[in-house]
Design an enzyme around this catalytic site. Sequence first.
Site, PDB file in Angstrom:
ATOM      1  N   GLU A  41       0.857  -1.190   0.000  1.00 21.12           N
ATOM      2  CA  GLU A  41       0.000   0.000   0.000  1.00 21.12           C
ATOM      3  C   GLU A  41       0.892   1.238   0.000  1.00 21.12           C
ATOM      4  O   GLU A  41       1.970   1.250   0.608  1.00 21.12           O
ATOM      5  CB  GLU A  41      -0.886  -0.012   1.247  1.00 21.12           C
ATOM      6  CG  GLU A  41      -1.888   1.129   1.308  1.00 21.12           C
ATOM      7  CD  GLU A  41      -2.770   1.071   2.548  1.00 21.12           C
ATOM      8  OE1 GLU A  41      -3.870   1.623   2.501  1.00 21.12           O
ATOM      9  OE2 GLU A  41      -2.346   0.477   3.558  1.00 21.12           O
ATOM     10  N   LYS A 113     -10.355   0.459  -2.272  1.00 21.65           N
ATOM     11  CA  LYS A 113     -10.395  -0.008  -0.878  1.00 21.65           C
ATOM     12  C   LYS A 113     -11.770   0.210  -0.261  1.00 21.65           C
ATOM     13  O   LYS A 113     -12.309   1.329  -0.262  1.00 21.65           O
ATOM     14  CB  LYS A 113      -9.328   0.740  -0.078  1.00 21.65           C
ATOM     15  CG  LYS A 113      -9.120   0.259   1.343  1.00 21.65           C
ATOM     16  CD  LYS A 113      -7.977   1.047   1.976  1.00 21.65           C
ATOM     17  CE  LYS A 113      -7.660   0.584   3.378  1.00 21.65           C
ATOM     18  NZ  LYS A 113      -6.532   1.363   3.959  1.00 21.65           N
ATOM     19  N   CYS A 173      -4.897  -3.609   3.118  1.00 18.37           N
ATOM     20  CA  CYS A 173      -4.590  -3.242   4.500  1.00 18.37           C
ATOM     21  C   CYS A 173      -5.745  -3.459   5.489  1.00 18.37           C
ATOM     22  O   CYS A 173      -5.996  -4.590   5.900  1.00 18.37           O
ATOM     23  CB  CYS A 173      -4.096  -1.799   4.538  1.00 18.37           C
ATOM     24  SG  CYS A 173      -3.152  -1.384   6.043  1.00 18.37           S
TER      25      CYS A 173
END
Length: 294
Positions: A41, A113, A173
């Site tokens: 990321e 995301k 993440c």
Amino acid sequence: MQLVAIQMNSGADITANLAYVATQLALVDFAIKPTLILLPENFALFSHRDDYLAHAEVLGRGPVQQQLADWARQYQCWLVAGSFPILSDIDERIYTSSLAFDPNGELVQHYHKIHLFDAHVPAVSVTTNDNQAKTVFKKELNSQIYKESDSFIAGDRIATFSVGNITFGMAICYDLRFPGLFRALSAANVDVLLVPAAFTYATGKAHWLPLLQARAIENQCYVIAANQVGEHGHNRHTWGHSVILDPWGDILSQQTSACGISCARLDKHKLVQVRTDIPILQHARFTASLKNKE
């Protein structure tokens, strides 16, 4: 198939960050085909809101995406860029997106995301060793509040792509903490879970490996997780420990607190064997679905 995770210490200098990626790609044995590379990321830009807004690109266009496409074509590999700011239709708000390029340099899939990191991270003591000087350094990191939703818009769909008969599922993440997403990917017949991250030192030390192993075991998938590592300024310190896991949750390759690459081979027979011996997905009586935004 070869899986490669690149661990980085990215900062605000895009040129320097991309130069480091180039040095690591030069170390990979691309004679093994196919090869898939996962970047962490914020691989190209680990900075602040204004920088993300200033350097965000239109999906499919821009100098950073062009460089990624060029690398994929040059090395004839699959290249998944952990996350990069992508423009949205809303002023002052962007997506943080993972981008998958095929060996022809084509952007074949993207993932915005879904779970944005709005959280309070506790204080933690960071210990580092200078083996040469035989010295141990300790640093106290203050607690910190993160609010990604101030800058980013949450995605609203899962994303997968296939390399031959292997299907990959994309996450980023903080998504790691939400097993429903990974169950939805499993329902889409995913074989490998991709987790680029910039996990903080405090949360990574406590939860990084247990969460990754849980996702591997409960979904009977390989997991490749590429993390940021070290200091990034302004009280930011990431955990590192990028890792590749098999469907049994065993560690195939792992970095610790240094930048570099982790490599492992994917064994399709291992996938089939684990899923045949304990057919979890056939036995599952619950399903996962994405809640509508409020």
